[in-house]
Design an enzyme around this catalytic site. Sequence first.
Site, mmCIF file in Angstrom:
data_model
loop_
_atom_site.group_PDB
_atom_site.id
_atom_site.type_symbol
_atom_site.label_atom_id
_atom_site.label_comp_id
_atom_site.label_asym_id
_atom_site.label_seq_id
_atom_site.Cartn_x
_atom_site.Cartn_y
_atom_site.Cartn_z
ATOM 1 N N ARG A 161 -47.829 -23.426 -28.943
ATOM 2 C CA ARG A 161 -48.982 -23.517 -28.022
ATOM 3 C C ARG A 161 -49.902 -22.288 -28.072
ATOM 4 N NH1 ARG A 161 -44.240 -23.416 -24.780
ATOM 5 N NH2 ARG A 161 -43.769 -21.331 -24.038
ATOM 6 N N ASP A 162 -50.968 -22.387 -27.269
ATOM 7 C CA ASP A 162 -51.917 -21.299 -27.016
ATOM 8 C C ASP A 162 -52.813 -20.985 -28.224
ATOM 9 O OD1 ASP A 162 -50.339 -21.280 -24.719
ATOM 10 O OD2 ASP A 162 -49.202 -19.510 -25.322
ATOM 11 N N LEU A 166 -50.571 -20.918 -7.688
ATOM 12 C CA LEU A 166 -50.215 -19.898 -8.668
ATOM 13 C C LEU A 166 -51.232 -19.782 -9.798
ATOM 14 C CD1 LEU A 166 -46.775 -19.070 -10.113
ATOM 15 C CD2 LEU A 166 -48.555 -19.752 -11.733
ATOM 16 N N LEU A 167 -51.586 -18.550 -10.093
ATOM 17 C CA LEU A 167 -52.433 -18.230 -11.255
ATOM 18 C C LEU A 167 -51.532 -17.639 -12.320
ATOM 19 C CD1 LEU A 167 -55.656 -16.007 -11.219
ATOM 20 C CD2 LEU A 167 -53.613 -15.214 -12.405
ATOM 21 N N ASN A 168 -51.728 -18.048 -13.588
ATOM 22 C CA ASN A 168 -51.100 -17.258 -14.661
ATOM 23 C C ASN A 168 -52.127 -16.903 -15.719
ATOM 24 O OD1 ASN A 168 -50.109 -20.170 -14.959
ATOM 25 N ND2 ASN A 168 -49.267 -19.428 -16.865
ATOM 26 N N ASP A 169 -51.923 -17.210 -16.964
ATOM 27 C CA ASP A 169 -52.727 -16.635 -18.051
ATOM 28 C C ASP A 169 -54.248 -16.772 -17.890
ATOM 29 O OD1 ASP A 169 -50.144 -17.072 -18.863
ATOM 30 O OD2 ASP A 169 -50.653 -18.212 -20.647
ATOM 31 N N GLN A 195 -54.996 -20.269 -15.918
ATOM 32 C CA GLN A 195 -53.956 -21.259 -15.662
ATOM 33 C C GLN A 195 -53.731 -21.327 -14.161
ATOM 34 O OE1 GLN A 195 -51.471 -23.024 -18.175
ATOM 35 N NE2 GLN A 195 -53.646 -23.059 -18.629
ATOM 36 N N SER A 225 -52.504 -22.970 -21.987
ATOM 37 C CA SER A 225 -53.441 -21.905 -22.361
ATOM 38 C C SER A 225 -54.190 -22.155 -23.652
ATOM 39 C CB SER A 225 -52.691 -20.577 -22.458
ATOM 40 O OG SER A 225 -52.389 -20.148 -21.161
ATOM 41 N N GLU A 254 -45.791 -16.050 -27.346
ATOM 42 C CA GLU A 254 -46.837 -16.779 -26.624
ATOM 43 C C GLU A 254 -48.194 -16.083 -26.788
ATOM 44 O OE1 GLU A 254 -44.901 -17.010 -22.578
ATOM 45 O OE2 GLU A 254 -44.805 -19.133 -23.085
HETATM 46 C C1 FRU Z 1 -47.686 -17.939 -20.887
HETATM 47 C C2 FRU Z 1 -47.572 -19.451 -20.916
HETATM 48 C C3 FRU Z 1 -48.275 -20.036 -22.131
HETATM 49 C C4 FRU Z 1 -48.572 -21.426 -21.683
HETATM 50 C C5 FRU Z 1 -48.913 -21.239 -20.231
HETATM 51 C C6 FRU Z 1 -48.529 -22.357 -19.325
HETATM 52 O O1 FRU Z 1 -47.535 -17.418 -19.606
HETATM 53 O O2 FRU Z 1 -46.218 -19.840 -20.894
HETATM 54 O O3 FRU Z 1 -47.529 -19.947 -23.321
HETATM 55 O O4 FRU Z 1 -49.614 -21.998 -22.383
HETATM 56 O O5 FRU Z 1 -48.240 -20.062 -19.830
HETATM 57 O O6 FRU Z 1 -48.965 -22.120 -18.025
#
Ligand code: FRU
Length: 493
Positions: free
Chosen positions: A167-168, A44-47, A63, A107, A226
């Site tokens: 975070r972030d 899985l890819l996210n941010d 991510q 992130s 976020e």
């Molecule tokens: C947003 C988030 C961020 C966090 C990251 C974890 O999608 O929840 O706040 O740092 O993804 O994968």
Amino acid sequence: MEWSREERYKRVEDVSETYISELTKKVSEGPYRQKFHVQPKTGLLNDPNGFSYYNGQYHLFYQWFPLGPVHGVKFWYHVASDNLVDWQDLGVAMEPDTKYDSHGVFSGTGFVKNDQLHLFYTGNTRTEDWTRIPYQCHAIMGSDNQIKKDAKPLIIDSPIGYTDNFRDPKIIEQAGRYYCIIGAETTDHQGAIAYYVSEDLKDWKYQQAVKLKGNIDSKNQGFMWECPDYFELADQGVLLFSPQGMESKGDKYQNIYQSGCLVGEPLDFATGEFQITEMFNELDRGFDFYAPQTMTDPQGRQLLVGWLGLPGVDCVTDDFGWAHCLTIPRELSLRNGKLYQKPVPELEVLRGKEVTKEMKLENEMVIVSDFTARIYELKATFTKIKGSRVGVAFRMGAEEATYFYYDRSAKKLVFDRSQSGISATNDYGTLRKCDFSEEELEIHLFVDESSVEIFVNDGLEVFTARIYSKLDHNQIQFFADGQAFITATQWEI
Ligand code: FRU
């Protein structure tokens, strides 16, 4: 398939090579793989993270959970590009391998200083009883693309007044000082942006939460903000973030979580005040967009990349061992208090066979038989519009079609995914709309194997979504309930 906590937090070292090679094979042999979007090789890819320009290249991280299409213990994965189009695979950038990021390298952003790329990120940790302790961490990447994490975190836990949703980090330089803004949830469950100040990027002092002044709907701000970002364009301040927990209102806030911006006077970091001139506006009107990140490139352009996906929502490709991708890069501008987003012109190098069609429609639907590409860029202008509705159906065939149209009677743009093909969930509806009342309509589509990004009227609105349509459903049809003159060009990609 349900994933247990143990499976989500399993160390990659503890997984057999056969598992990885079988998963990689399943992904590469499965359908719906994208042709020109950044996507994970497995899992899985996210941010997007650390989007920056360093040592003559654009750097982009994301991510990543390698072992399957679920949110497990996160890594940063690294790709780099000379032209924002061809991305070189540089492999894993940071693993969750220290006691300050044991449950995920979350992130963060990239900041270039003294010929080094400084990476700021959240180290996610959990205690035995699963209490979360967030750390804001720092690493340095040199010109050899090797990354070295600091031994100690910069910021430990969250200050009084905030929960563990903290975070972030994003770094901003102003008048010789550095500010670090962090996405947060207050102990009374309001979304907020906390910030710190530093003289040297090392020693950080907590200041306060950014104080929003002016016209804001304080009853519908969500509980957690976020991925905050802040930049200035045309002498105005733009505060971008992804709030969780906003209630939908009319056509707005239809996705599980939102992503948008506040525009105002430049943020005053001395007082923490941000005087807002424009209400919260969603950045994208589509189904799949979240956690975008921006950077200023050497040409002075403010560029944005987003996650073409959302937390808490299944993906059709889960069955094939991977999930999600990043958006194409967009160039931002501010006009009349509104953020415009345009695809970067660099993408033109992808253009192959070009076909242009002109037509006048009067209460009819016309399939353009010369438009045969499956993966393409399409630009269409609709002028001298009369009547109630004009638009386009694409990825069309006997059983499926995706619709985008201007409903002139309702003064709305409408994106209809109800007949697009397979969908992972319809829990959040199949229509997306936004207000629109321009005389003319220009749509600019980027259609990849399983996604579409629709830029409207020079980037005034954008609709981004995954679509999973049949391989032979590639027709394009224009329609008008009333009248329209249409000029359309398709470039095969
Ligand atoms: C947003 C988030 C961020 C966090 C990251 C974890 O999608 O929840 O706040 O740092 O993804 O994968």
